[in-house]
Design a protein around this motif. Structure first.
Motif, PDB file in Angstrom:
ATOM      1  N   LYS A 443       1.211   2.352  -4.682  1.00 46.84           N
ATOM      2  CA  LYS A 443       0.436   2.101  -5.893  1.00 46.84           C
ATOM      3  C   LYS A 443      -0.324   0.792  -5.819  1.00 46.84           C
ATOM      4  CE  LYS A 443       3.518   4.770  -8.889  1.00 46.84           C
ATOM      5  NZ  LYS A 443       4.429   4.738 -10.073  1.00 46.84           N
ATOM      6  N   GLU A 444       0.271  -0.217  -5.219  1.00 45.41           N
ATOM      7  CA  GLU A 444      -0.356  -1.537  -5.131  1.00 45.41           C
ATOM      8  C   GLU A 444      -0.479  -1.929  -3.662  1.00 45.41           C
ATOM      9  OE1 GLU A 444      -1.707  -2.910  -7.573  1.00 45.41           O
ATOM     10  OE2 GLU A 444      -0.854  -1.748  -9.220  1.00 45.41           O
ATOM     11  N   ASN A 445      -1.612  -1.590  -3.072  1.00 43.05           N
ATOM     12  CA  ASN A 445      -1.768  -1.812  -1.633  1.00 43.05           C
ATOM     13  C   ASN A 445      -1.682  -3.274  -1.248  1.00 43.05           C
ATOM     14  OD1 ASN A 445      -3.519   0.804  -2.326  1.00 43.05           O
ATOM     15  ND2 ASN A 445      -2.738   0.942  -0.242  1.00 43.05           N
ATOM     16  N   GLY A 446      -2.317  -4.151  -2.028  1.00 44.71           N
ATOM     17  CA  GLY A 446      -2.293  -5.572  -1.703  1.00 44.71           C
ATOM     18  C   GLY A 446      -0.894  -6.150  -1.733  1.00 44.71           C
ATOM     19  N   ALA A 447      -0.180  -5.890  -2.826  1.00 44.86           N
ATOM     20  CA  ALA A 447       1.172  -6.433  -2.976  1.00 44.86           C
ATOM     21  C   ALA A 447       2.113  -5.872  -1.913  1.00 44.86           C
ATOM     22  CB  ALA A 447       1.703  -6.135  -4.375  1.00 44.86           C
ATOM     23  N   MET A 448       1.967  -4.583  -1.603  1.00 42.21           N
ATOM     24  CA  MET A 448       2.811  -3.984  -0.571  1.00 42.21           C
ATOM     25  C   MET A 448       2.554  -4.631   0.790  1.00 42.21           C
ATOM     26  SD  MET A 448       4.898  -1.706   0.825  1.00 42.21           S
ATOM     27  CE  MET A 448       5.104  -0.078   0.114  1.00 42.21           C
ATOM     28  N   GLY A 449       1.278  -4.747   1.179  1.00 45.15           N
ATOM     29  CA  GLY A 449       0.955  -5.359   2.461  1.00 45.15           C
ATOM     30  C   GLY A 449       1.441  -6.785   2.549  1.00 45.15           C
ATOM     31  N   ALA A 450       1.278  -7.533   1.447  1.00 46.48           N
ATOM     32  CA  ALA A 450       1.741  -8.923   1.424  1.00 46.48           C
ATOM     33  C   ALA A 450       3.248  -8.997   1.577  1.00 46.48           C
ATOM     34  CB  ALA A 450       1.301  -9.597   0.124  1.00 46.48           C
ATOM     35  N   SER A 451       3.965  -8.079   0.932  1.00 45.39           N
ATOM     36  CA  SER A 451       5.431  -8.095   1.026  1.00 45.39           C
ATOM     37  C   SER A 451       5.891  -7.818   2.457  1.00 45.39           C
ATOM     38  CB  SER A 451       6.045  -7.078   0.055  1.00 45.39           C
ATOM     39  OG  SER A 451       5.878  -5.753   0.525  1.00 45.39           O
ATOM     40  N   MET A 452       5.098  -7.070   3.208  1.00 46.91           N
ATOM     41  CA  MET A 452       5.454  -6.782   4.601  1.00 46.91           C
ATOM     42  C   MET A 452       5.423  -8.050   5.448  1.00 46.91           C
ATOM     43  SD  MET A 452       3.399  -3.152   4.900  1.00 46.91           S
ATOM     44  CE  MET A 452       3.819  -2.721   6.593  1.00 46.91           C
ATOM     45  N   THR A 453       4.512  -8.983   5.132  1.00 50.18           N
ATOM     46  CA  THR A 453       4.514 -10.257   5.862  1.00 50.18           C
ATOM     47  C   THR A 453       5.803 -11.021   5.584  1.00 50.18           C
ATOM     48  OG1 THR A 453       3.410 -11.586   4.127  1.00 50.18           O
ATOM     49  CG2 THR A 453       2.004 -10.393   5.664  1.00 50.18           C
TER      50      THR A 453
END
Length: 517
Positions: A443-453
Motif C-alpha cells: 500500500k505504501e511503496n515509499g515506506a516499505m522500501g525505506a523499511s527494507m533499508t
C-alpha cells in the motif's frame, strides 16, 4: 520478542509512517497532509516547523496504532521526494522555507544551461541525467541570484530524506541514491563532482554538502529529546534511507536485471536496474542503487493516476457528495471504474493527454486536454479516456527504456501504486502493454522500501535480495486479452499523433500574451 521496522515517507504534501514485520505485513500506518505554500507563480514550498512537527506526530500516531513496545522497532528507514531543497542553519535553525520538487522558479536558468553545448561534454557524461528546474543545482543558483544572503546562513544542504534523519539523530549526512539524482553527482566516482559544480556556477556550495552515506549505513540513533517527542526508544538506529523512486523500486522486489517495475500515483514511474549505463540524452534519470554495482534507470513524469483525482475534484464533486450520502460501500474511484467498465475500447476515439501536473511529451508549454469530444460523448467516455491516457503515458516512458534494454519486456511487469485499487484499470494496463502484470501487495511503496533499508542495516536481513524475498509478495497476476491488442495499438498510435500535432498549438499558446484590463 517480535522485531519490527519503521518506514517514514515525505511526499510533496503528505507525511507517512508505517510499521512492518519481517514478513512485510503492514502493522500500522499514519498519514498527515501538509500545506503547499505558493507565495509566487511557479513556487512550491513548505513550512519547515510544520514539516518537523508532522514527522514527529506521524511517528507518535503509528506507534499508538500499532500497540507495540517501541523497543521492538529495531530500525528506522526514511525516504521522500527527491530533489527540491532544504537548507539548515547553525544548530539546526530554519533559514527559509523548504522547496518541493515541483518548484519551477529556476526554469530560465535551466534553459540557459541546456542550450550550452558544454553541458553535453561536461555534465551529462558525469551525471547521466538531464538537469531540471527543481533540482538543487538550479535552486542554489537561483538563490545566489535572488537571495544571496542565504549562503552565509546555511550550514547544510539537505534532501528531505536527509533532513528528517538529521532531526531524528542530530547527525548530518546525504544519502547516495538521493545525491545521485541531483545532477551534481558523478555516477562513476560516486562523489559530488567539482567540475559539474563549476559549470553550474555554484562551486562554493560544495562546502555546504554533508558527507555522503550509504542507504543501509547506520547514520545515527534516536536522541533522548526526540524519544520524548515521538515515543521511539532512545538509541533506535536510523538507516541512511533512500530516494523515493529507489524505495518504490525495492518495494516491488526489483533486485534482478531485465525486470520492469511500474509505480503509479502522482508520478508515472517506470524503471529497471542494470550494472551497465550509458549516456542517453533524453533519459529522465540514472541514479545510484543500493545494491553494489547496480544503477536505477528511470523514466518518469507527473502523468499518472493523479490526473483522475484532478478530474474528480474539478468535475465530479456532485457525484462524490451524492455517493457519500447514499452509499457507504462505494467510493468515487470505484464509481469511476464502474463507468469505464461500460465503455468498449473500440466505441470511443476520445483522447486525453494526462499533462495536468506536467508532461512527458518533451514539448515546451505542453498541457493537458481532450481531443475528439462531441455532443454525444458521455461521462463514462471522458473517464475512460483518462484511464487510457495514463496507460499511454506510462507506455511512452517504457518504450524509451526498452530502446536501451529490450529484455525488460521479456518478463511480467511488476506494478504497484494507486491504480492497483482498480481491477478495471489494471486490466487496461495489461491490455495496452499486452504483458502480464504482477501485482505487488504494497500500500505504501515509499515506506516499505525505506523499511527494507532498516532491515538490512539492523541485520534482520543479510541483503536486499533476502529482504525482498521475505517482505515483497505477489498478490495476483493479470493476463492481457490478446483480442484487444490491435485496438489498443491503434489508439496508442492515435494518442502519439495527437500529442505530436498539438506541439504547434502549445507553442502558440505559450507565446501569446493576453491583454489585461
Amino acid at each position: 520478542m517480535t522485531k519490527y521496522l519503521m518506514g517514514i515517507d515525505n511526499g510533496g504534501t503528505s507525511t507517512k509512517a508505517a510499521i512492518y514485520d519481517s514478513a512485510g505485513h503492514e502493522v500500522a500506518k499514519s498519514t498527515i497532509y501538509t500545506e503547499m505554500i505558493t507565495p509566487h507563480e511557479f513556487w512550491t514550498e513548505r513550512d519547515m516547523s510544520e514539516l518537523r512537527e508532522v514527522n514527529f506526530k506521524v511517528i507518535r500516531n503509528v506507534l499508538k496504532k500499532s500497540d507495540i513496545n517501541p523497543k521492538q522497532v529495531v530500525g528506522i528507514g526514511i525516504t521522500g521526494h527527491g530533489n527540491g531543497l532544504y537548507l539548515i542553519g547553525k544548530n539546526g535553525t530554519f533559514i527559509r522555507n523548504g522547496i518541493i520538487s515541483t518548484d519551477n522558479r529556476a526554469n530560465q536558468i535551466v534553459e540557459k544551461w541546456l542550450s550550452d553545448e558544454k553541458y553535453e561534454t561536461i555534465v551529462r557524461p558525469r551525471t547521466y541525467a538531464t538537469i531540471w528546474s527543481s533540482q538543487p543545482a538550479s535552486l542554489l543558483k537561483w538563490l545566489d541570484e535572488n537571495e544571496p544572503e542565504i549562503y552565509d546562513k546555511t550550514e547544510y544542504v539537505f534532501m528531505i530524506t536527509d533532513l528528517v534523519r538529521y532531526w531524528l539523530t542530530g547527525k548530518a549526512g546525504l544519502e547516495k541514491s538521493n545525491a545521485s539524482g541531483t545532477s551534481l553527482f558523478n555516477q562513476k566516482t560516486e562523489e559530488f563532482d567539482e567540475k559539474v559544480f563549476e559549470f553550474f556556477g555554484i562551486k562554493k556550495w560544495l562546502k555546504k554538502m554533508p558527507p555522503l552515506v550509504e542507504s543501509t549505513e547506520k547514520c545515527g540513533a534516536i536522541t533522548k529529546e526526540v524519544s520524548k517527542q515521538t515515543g521511539l526508544s532512545e538509541g533506535t538506529p536510523v538507516a541512511g534511507g533512500l530516494f523515493d523512486i529507489t524505495a518504490s523500486a525495492l518495494s516491488t522486489g526489483l533486485v534482478n536485471h531485465d525486470r520492469l517495475s511500474i509505480v503509479t500515483g502522482t508520478w508515472s514511474i517506470n524503471q529497471y536496474i542494470d550494472n551497465k549505463i550509458s549516456v542517453v540524452k533524453d533519459l529522465f534519470m540514472t541514479s545510484d542503487y543500493p545494491i553494489k554495482g547496480e544503477y536505477l534507470l528511470t523514466e518518469a513524469s507527473p502523468t499518472s493516476g493523479s490526473n483522475l483525482t484532478w478530474f474528480i475534484d474539478t468535475f465530479m464533486k456532485d457525484h462524490s457528495q451524492l455517493l457519500e450520502m447514499v452509499n457507504d460501500n462505494i467510493s468515487i474511484y470505484d464509481y469511476c471504474s464502474k463507468l469505464v467498465a461500460t465503455v468498449k475500447p473500440w466505441e470511443s476515439k476520445l483522447i486525453f493527454y494526462p499533462f495536468i501536473f506536467g508532461s512527458n511529451a518533451g514539448i515546451a508549454n505542453s498541457s493537458a486536454g481532450f481531443i475528439g469530444a462531441t455532443k454525444d460523448t458521455s461521462l463514462a467516455q471522458f473517464v475512460n479516456a483518462i484511464y487510457e491516457g495514463v496507460c499511454f503515458a506510462h507506455k511512452a516512458h517504457v518504450e524509451k527504456l526498452a530502446k536501451i534494454n529490450a529484455n525488460i519486456l521479456n518478463s511480467p511487469i511488476r506494478i504497484a501504486g494507486g491504480i492497483t485499487n482498480s481491477n478495471i484499470w489494471l486490466q487496461m494496463f495489461a491490455d495496452v502493454f499486452q504483458k502480464p502484470l504482477e501485482l505487488v501487495n504494497v500500500k505504501e511503496n515509499g515506506a516499505m522500501g525505506a523499511s527494507m533499508t532498516a532491515g538490512v542495516m539492523s541485520g534482520l536481513f543479510t541483503d536486499f535480495s533476502s529482504a525482498s524475498k521475505s517482505m515483497v509478495h505477489i498478490s495476483k497476476t493479470i493476463s492481457p486479452n490478446p483480442k484487444l491488442a490491435e485496438v489498443y495499438k491503434e489508439k496508442y498510435q492515435l494518442y502519439q499523433q495527437v500529442v505530436k500535432d498539438q506541439s504547434f498549438v502549445w507553442n502558440d499558446i505559450g507565446n501569446v500574451k493576453l491583454a489585461t484590463v
